[in-house]
Write an enzyme that holds these catalytic residues in place. Structure first.
Site, PDB file in Angstrom:
ATOM      1  N   TYR A 107       0.154 -10.286  12.985  1.00 42.35           N
ATOM      2  CA  TYR A 107      -0.862 -10.844  12.093  1.00 42.35           C
ATOM      3  C   TYR A 107      -0.846 -12.380  12.046  1.00 42.35           C
ATOM      4  O   TYR A 107      -1.519 -12.981  11.236  1.00 42.35           O
ATOM      5  CB  TYR A 107      -0.664 -10.273  10.669  1.00 42.35           C
TER       6      TYR A 107
ATOM      7  N   TYR B  77       0.861  -1.177   0.000  1.00 42.12           N
ATOM      8  CA  TYR B  77       0.000   0.000   0.000  1.00 42.12           C
ATOM      9  C   TYR B  77       0.901   1.233   0.000  1.00 42.12           C
ATOM     10  O   TYR B  77       2.054   1.171   0.449  1.00 42.12           O
ATOM     11  CB  TYR B  77      -0.825   0.062   1.293  1.00 42.12           C
TER      12      TYR B  77
ATOM     13  N   ASN C 131      -9.774   0.858  -2.585  1.00 46.76           N
ATOM     14  CA  ASN C 131      -9.585  -0.371  -1.821  1.00 46.76           C
ATOM     15  C   ASN C 131     -10.908  -0.862  -1.272  1.00 46.76           C
ATOM     16  O   ASN C 131     -11.535  -0.161  -0.469  1.00 46.76           O
ATOM     17  CB  ASN C 131      -8.620  -0.118  -0.661  1.00 46.76           C
ATOM     18  N   GLU C 132     -11.344  -2.021  -1.723  1.00 47.93           N
ATOM     19  CA  GLU C 132     -12.569  -2.644  -1.207  1.00 47.93           C
ATOM     20  C   GLU C 132     -13.697  -1.628  -1.067  1.00 47.93           C
ATOM     21  O   GLU C 132     -14.296  -1.491  -0.003  1.00 47.93           O
ATOM     22  CB  GLU C 132     -12.301  -3.271   0.167  1.00 47.93           C
TER      23      GLU C 132
ATOM     24  N   GLU D 115      -5.673  -1.426   8.879  1.00 46.71           N
ATOM     25  CA  GLU D 115      -5.494  -1.254  10.330  1.00 46.71           C
ATOM     26  C   GLU D 115      -4.519  -0.105  10.604  1.00 46.71           C
ATOM     27  O   GLU D 115      -3.702  -0.153  11.520  1.00 46.71           O
ATOM     28  CB  GLU D 115      -5.018  -2.563  10.993  1.00 46.71           C
TER      29      GLU D 115
ATOM     30  N   GLU E 231      -6.051 -10.403  -1.537  1.00 47.35           N
ATOM     31  CA  GLU E 231      -5.656 -10.445  -0.120  1.00 47.35           C
ATOM     32  C   GLU E 231      -6.115 -11.792   0.421  1.00 47.35           C
ATOM     33  O   GLU E 231      -7.303 -12.006   0.638  1.00 47.35           O
ATOM     34  CB  GLU E 231      -6.340  -9.334   0.689  1.00 47.35           C
TER      35      GLU E 231
HETATM   36  C1  GLA Z   1      -9.236  -5.695   4.157  1.00 48.60           C
HETATM   37  C2  GLA Z   1      -8.392  -4.495   3.773  1.00 48.60           C
HETATM   38  C3  GLA Z   1      -6.991  -4.588   4.309  1.00 48.60           C
HETATM   39  C4  GLA Z   1      -7.000  -5.038   5.749  1.00 48.60           C
HETATM   40  C5  GLA Z   1      -7.728  -6.363   5.857  1.00 48.60           C
HETATM   41  C6  GLA Z   1      -7.807  -6.906   7.274  1.00 48.60           C
HETATM   42  O1  GLA Z   1      -9.056  -6.714   3.298  1.00 48.60           O
HETATM   43  O2  GLA Z   1      -8.354  -4.318   2.372  1.00 48.60           O
HETATM   44  O3  GLA Z   1      -6.397  -3.337   4.191  1.00 48.60           O
HETATM   45  O4  GLA Z   1      -7.627  -4.084   6.519  1.00 48.60           O
HETATM   46  O5  GLA Z   1      -9.053  -6.184   5.452  1.00 48.60           O
HETATM   47  O6  GLA Z   1      -6.569  -7.074   7.809  1.00 48.60           O
END
Ligand code: GLA
Ligand code: CA
Length: 794
Positions: free
Chosen positions: A321, A73, A177-178, A119, A255
């Site tokens: 993690y 990122y 992102n998402e 996070e 991911e």
């Molecule tokens: C999502 C986000 C990531 C991270 C994960 C959890 O996939 O895209 O940046 O926050 O969740 O760790």
């Protein structure tokens, strides 16, 4: 085709002086690297979570796992900490990071946001955006878009020369992102796409990542779509919809969550190595590309850890993690299992050697922090004069402060009875009257009120507010810090309900920075000096209230000596809550509740001889001692009371209630909706499960939504878990996991706890509910999913 010819033409005209130019694009069912099928095996690692001197080591560690790419990122707020002031040097030197990757034969995927989640404080957005109070983040707000474009252009100056078309390692760039977990807004996502296209050129391959359940919401026709999901997920199911819509698209899990992040007050999260390895094995056997999030998590140094939402769940400093490469860059059993599997997909070639650790591990004997400077004694120049005075309570953002603490003071009227003070405070507030501690409100626990003792006219009320990381997920990312409501005091005087709203406030800023911390000691570095409590106007308050001198909020300083430099873990379990600096490096937050009790101290920031430790403890330690240990402590909770929601007094009596709905859920993965025969009004949403699909007796639910009278989902922001008859606390499968906006986390009961199981959600206020939406676990066959249910609204 046109793109290919263009790239070739460019490559020919540029001659041989530069690195070899290449191409990367989506072909039929696979990615194509320089025209040949290519499976992306990416390792997600984050440059600000790794000290600069260790970058190359960590990249080599990824390479030795059989990875061919690193995925990063770009964290906007670490590059533009002040509006218009950019930093791409040292630990922020992203171009250098990419060059180091390339030098080690790794490709790079860049995810430049602007929002990144991760996070990370505010999901990577700079806090100063909030100075425009009505800003619409991650939308086409003109100011937001203007700043995004300036930032992306600056990133482009660094990274544009490093795309594969220009001979660099960057093969793909992510758009936003998402976005699906935030909303539906194709025009906004398109504008981000166009911005990146403009910067990196037509030849760059752009993609969007989302969840299988929501990627269609914002999916743009001309971008590659990739899926995010965790260890254990049913992989075919995750790609089913994509396969229907785009049968020829290459598949990629952008991911694949190796583990999970930790939050303060809950156990350390782990995920089985076998599930991770099996999932990756399956993907590789099917030609599916992936990025392993995280392959090495590292550390959210300083104040950079964010907070999850709904609810307020600040993340700990460690971003270990449970990844295959641990927080301090070393191998784990997971690492070796993964490496063994990856070797089978290494084209028959030998795997690269595992590099030696970047630094040895050292220990440091126990030492005391003997220098002290109180937050309250007026010797801290930051607190000499209020940053602001007036009738209005201001947030941190309004006084132009990003992070740290703020002290709000006011004088009280005479109130002869006990009274109740109510306020919405972000995040951790301690209340004092004339310097004497009264109590606290903790946003993590949704606490918004506190009882005050009877007070005399002119008594001073002091509210010390410490901010944790800003929320990084969901709509709540617009997370102002400080007192964000009125402060209202109410009491019943002679049978009459009376309220006061203090209107004369002094506000003192306590920004968290090393320079300010050092400053504090210039004015008071002698513990034997009496604490005069000057600024509080009540001399020696602390000295006479019987408290030990060290159990007080303030700055503490001490030193340790080493004759060999190495990585170590400093233990702060005797401390209260705050921040730590070592030799001027911001190491991160500490909080006695755990689960993290040690901070990772990289050897590259230590020196032979004397090393300095400063702690800003806003609560005050039990004992001002620290010691180094050879292993981290990431899983030691020291809670006032358990996290479980099994207090029998909270269990509603449903015996004489009629369910709003009852029936049987279908077996299998995916969302199901239960429409109520008639709308039902109430504050408690109770879900009773009396049997499950398949065998066993463990119930699991991943997510629940409730629909209101218009059929829209109700906001889950105010939701709390009121009661759960059984919860697997060891695995962090508590009741509140059904509304944490994460499809991969779930409430789960413990084995052997008898049916029926009951989960009670407090909606925060009375609501009308017309339906609920239910998501079982994401794993194959949806383990633990409910069969017979009854739903009550009470
Ligand atoms: C999502 C986000 C990531 C991270 C994960 C959890 O996939 O895209 O940046 O926050 O969740 O760790
Ligand atoms: Ca969940």
């Amino acid at each position: 085709m046109r793109r290919l010819i263009l790239t070739l033409a460019l490559a020919l005209t540029a001659g041989f002086a530069m690195a070899q130019k290449g191409t990367f694009e989506a072909g039929k069912g696979t990615f194509l690297l320089n025209g040949k099928p290519f499976i992306v095996k990416a390792a997600e690692i984050h440059y600000p979570r790794i000290p600069r001197p260790y970058w190359e080591h960590r990249i080599k560690m990824c390479k030795a796992l059989g990875m061919n790419t690193v995925c990063i990122y770009i964290f906007w707020n670490i590059h533009e900490q002040q509006e218009g002031v950019f930093n791409f040097e040292d630990n922020q030197d992203i171009a250098e990071f990419c060059r180091v990757a390339q030098k080690n034969g790794m490709y790079v995927i860049v995810r430049p946001g602007p929002y990144v989640c991760a996070e990370w404080e505010m999901g990577g957005l700079p806090w100063w955006l909030l100075k425009k109070k009505d800003i619409r983040l991650r939308e086409q707000d003109p100011y937001f878009m203007e700043r995004v474009k300036i930032f992306e252009e600056k990133v482009g100056e660094q990274l544009r020369p490093l795309t594969i078309a220009n001979g660099g390692p960057i093969i793909m760039i992510q758009v936003e992102n998402e976005y699906g977990s935030y909303g539906t807004d194709k025009p906004y996502v398109s504008e981000i796409r166009d911005c990146l296209r403009g910067i990196y050129g037509e030849s760059v391959t752009l993609f969007q990542c989302d969840w299988a359940s929501n990627f269609e919401q914002n999916g743009l026709d001309d971008l590659i779509w990739t899926m995010n999901f965790g260890t254990g997920a049913n992989i075919d199911q995750q790609f089913r919809r994509l396969g229907q819509l785009r049968p020829d698209s290459p598949k990629m899990c952008s991911e694949f969550w190796s583990g999970w992040f930790d939050k303060w007050g809950a156990r350390h999260e782990t995920r089985p190595a076998k599930d991770m390895v099996d999932g990756m094995d399956e993907m590789l056997s099917k030609g599916i590309s992936f990025s392993l999030y995280m392959t090495h998590g590292g550390t959210s140094f300083g104040h950079w850890a964010g907070a999850n939402s709904p609810g307020f769940a600040p993340d700990v400093t460690s971003y270990d993690y449970d990844a295959p490469i641990n927080e301090y860059g070393q191998t784990t059993p997971k690492y070796f299992e993964l490496r063994k599997m990856m070797e089978r997909y290494n084209d028959g070639k030998k795997m690269p050697a595992i590099p030696k650790p970047a630094a040895p591990i050292i220990t440091v004997p126990k030492f005391e922090l003997t220098e002290f400077s109180s937050i309250f004694n007026g010797n801290d120049p930051n607190l000499d004069t209020p940053i602001c005075k007036g009738s209005q309570l201001l947030t941190f953002e309004e006084v132009n402060m990003g992070w740290g603490s703020m002290l709000y003071t006011t004088t009280l009227p005479e109130i002869n009875e006990q009274s109740l003070l109510t306020a919405d405070i972000h995040d951790y507030a301690q209340f004092f009257i004339n310097g004497k501690y009264i109590g606290k409100t903790d946003r993590v626990k949704n606490e918004k009120s506190i009882t005050l003792p009877p007070v005399k006219k002119g008594d001073e009320l002091q509210i010390l507010v410490e901010a944790m990381g800003r929320i990084n997920f969901g709509r709540a990312i617009k997370d102002f810090k400080g007192i964000v409501s009125d402060v209202v005091i109410s009491a019943t005087i002679n049978n009459i309900e009376t309220t006061w709203t203090p209107q004369a406030w002094n506000m003192f800023a306590l920004p968290d920075s090393y320079e300010k911390a050092v400053d504090a000691f210039l004015h008071n570095n002698d513990l034997s000096k009496p604490d005069t409590g000057l600024r509080l106007g009540k001399p020696s308050q602390f000295a006479t209230d019987g408290k030990d001198l060290t159990t007080r909020p303030g700055y503490y300083r001490g030193y340790f000596n080493i004759n060999k430099v190495g990585d170590t873990f400093l233990n702060f379990e005797r401390w209260g809550k705050g921040q730590v600096w070592v030799n001027g490096h911001a190491m991160g937050r500490i909080w006695s509740i755990g689960p993290q009790q040690t901070l990772y101290i990289p050897g590259c920031w230590l020196k032979k001889g004397r090393n300095e430790v400063i702690v800003l403890d806003v609560v005050g330690p039990q004992e001002a001692v620290v010691w180094g240990q050879a292993e981290p402590e990431l899983n030691k909770l020291q809670l006032e009371r358990t996290n479980k929601h099994n207090n029998i007094g909270d269990k509603p009596d449903l015996n004489s209630d009629t369910p709003a709905a009852s029936g049987q859920f279908k077996a299998g993965n995916g969302w199901q909706t239960v429409k109520f025969p008639a709308p039902k009004r109430g504050r408690l949403l109770c879900i009773e499960a009396s049997s499950i699909q398949g065998s066993g007796d463990v119930v699991a639910i991943a997510e629940i939504y409730a629909q209101g009278s218009n059929g829209q989902r109700l906001s889950r922001e105010p939701w709390t878990c009121k009661y759960a008859d059984s919860e697997d606390e060891g695995g962090n499968h508590l009741g509140d996991k059904v509304f944490d906006l994460q499809e991969s986390t779930y409430w789960q009961t413990v084995r052997g706890a008898g049916f029926p199981h009951l989960l009670v959600i407090d909606l925060g206020s009375e609501q009308t509910i017309t339906a609920i939406e239910y998501l079982p676990r994401a794993e194959q066959g949806a383990p633990g999913s409910v069969k017979d249910y009854k739903i009550y609204v009470k």
